[in-house]
Motif scaffolding. Structure first.
Motif, PDB file in Angstrom:
ATOM      1  N   LEU A 145       0.881  -1.162   0.000  1.00 16.13           N
ATOM      2  CA  LEU A 145       0.000   0.000   0.000  1.00 16.13           C
ATOM      3  C   LEU A 145       0.917   1.210   0.000  1.00 16.13           C
ATOM      4  O   LEU A 145       1.786   1.337   0.882  1.00 16.13           O
ATOM      5  CB  LEU A 145      -0.922  -0.002   1.216  1.00 16.13           C
ATOM      6  CG  LEU A 145      -1.900   1.162   1.317  1.00 16.13           C
ATOM      7  CD1 LEU A 145      -2.877   1.150   0.137  1.00 16.13           C
ATOM      8  CD2 LEU A 145      -2.660   1.118   2.631  1.00 16.13           C
ATOM      9  N   ILE A 146       0.769   2.067  -0.985  1.00 13.24           N
ATOM     10  CA  ILE A 146       1.612   3.252  -1.155  1.00 13.24           C
ATOM     11  C   ILE A 146       3.092   2.839  -1.079  1.00 13.24           C
ATOM     12  O   ILE A 146       3.878   3.367  -0.299  1.00 13.24           O
ATOM     13  CB  ILE A 146       1.281   4.348  -0.124  1.00 13.24           C
ATOM     14  CG1 ILE A 146      -0.230   4.593  -0.067  1.00 13.24           C
ATOM     15  CG2 ILE A 146       2.012   5.652  -0.484  1.00 13.24           C
ATOM     16  CD1 ILE A 146      -0.670   5.497   1.064  1.00 13.24           C
ATOM     17  N   ASP A 147       3.446   1.842  -1.877  1.00 12.44           N
ATOM     18  CA  ASP A 147       4.823   1.354  -1.996  1.00 12.44           C
ATOM     19  C   ASP A 147       5.403   0.783  -0.696  1.00 12.44           C
ATOM     20  O   ASP A 147       6.620   0.645  -0.577  1.00 12.44           O
ATOM     21  CB  ASP A 147       5.764   2.438  -2.542  1.00 12.44           C
ATOM     22  CG  ASP A 147       5.415   2.814  -3.973  1.00 12.44           C
ATOM     23  OD1 ASP A 147       4.988   1.915  -4.726  1.00 12.44           O
ATOM     24  OD2 ASP A 147       5.558   3.997  -4.327  1.00 12.44           O
ATOM     25  N   HIS A 148       4.561   0.464   0.261  1.00 10.85           N
ATOM     26  CA  HIS A 148       5.028  -0.145   1.510  1.00 10.85           C
ATOM     27  C   HIS A 148       4.540  -1.592   1.557  1.00 10.85           C
ATOM     28  O   HIS A 148       3.348  -1.834   1.723  1.00 10.85           O
ATOM     29  CB  HIS A 148       4.498   0.624   2.725  1.00 10.85           C
ATOM     30  CG  HIS A 148       4.977   0.051   4.022  1.00 10.85           C
ATOM     31  ND1 HIS A 148       6.168   0.408   4.585  1.00 10.85           N
ATOM     32  CD2 HIS A 148       4.424  -0.876   4.841  1.00 10.85           C
ATOM     33  CE1 HIS A 148       6.330  -0.273   5.707  1.00 10.85           C
ATOM     34  NE2 HIS A 148       5.284  -1.056   5.886  1.00 10.85           N
ATOM     35  N   PRO A 149       5.440  -2.567   1.409  1.00 10.64           N
ATOM     36  CA  PRO A 149       5.014  -3.961   1.480  1.00 10.64           C
ATOM     37  C   PRO A 149       4.572  -4.301   2.905  1.00 10.64           C
ATOM     38  O   PRO A 149       5.241  -3.920   3.873  1.00 10.64           O
ATOM     39  CB  PRO A 149       6.251  -4.757   1.075  1.00 10.64           C
ATOM     40  CG  PRO A 149       7.400  -3.843   1.250  1.00 10.64           C
ATOM     41  CD  PRO A 149       6.874  -2.442   1.169  1.00 10.64           C
TER      42      PRO A 149
END
Length: 160
Positions: A56-60
């Motif tokens: 989500l928003i480049d946060h795994p």
């Protein structure tokens, strides 16, 4: 609706996977991090299984995989129709728990799978009431109780 992204699991992800697999909330249902990592390494290039990181928003923050119901001769899925997919997942980042993310990304992945497949199934352990509740919220229905090769009792659930 949140914009979850899915990308293939890579070798570069394995240190993060090991950290997640050693977290208490994951270890309960996915024990033996070394064994799990070895299986991931073994299956990473296997076209029968689709292993992905969820972000989500480049946060795994989670891991999910799916495969054909008959690909690994799992008795709990033997009665599913040809072309059915089996899915398994966990949230690794504890900061993403309890906020509805599990239902959100499971729904998104299920929608994507249903475009090409007649059914998606999951098989949480019968004592994993949290996972069973999350899958129900994501549209899965109880199908039957079944025993795995390892002798575990699971609740097979399907999304039609």
């Amino acid at each position: 609706m949140r914009n979850y992204t899915f990308r293939p699991l890579t070798e570069a992800d394995l240190p993060l996977m090991r950290r997640w697999l050693n977290a208490a909330h994951v270890k309960v249902w996915w024990p033996d991090a070394d064994k799990q990592i070895a299986l991931m390494e073994q299956d990473m290039d296997d076209p029968k299984i689709n292993m992905q990181m969820v972000s989500l928003i480049d946060h795994p923050f989670a891991y999910i995989h799916d495969h054909d119901a008959r690909a690994f001769a799992m008795p709990q899925y033997a009665d599913l129709p040809h072309g059915a997919r089996v899915m398994a997942t966990f949230v690794g980042d504890n900061d993403f728990m309890g906020q509805g993310h599990s239902v959100g990304y499971i729904e998104a992945q299920t929608r994507a799978l249903r475009v090409k497949h007649p059914m998606v199934a999951v098989g949480p352990g019968t004592r994993d009431t949290r996972a069973i509740s999350i899958y129900r919220q994501a549209g899965f229905l109880n199908r039957r109780l079944a025993i795995t090769h390892q002798g575990r009792l699971v609740q097979v659930m399907t999304h039609l």
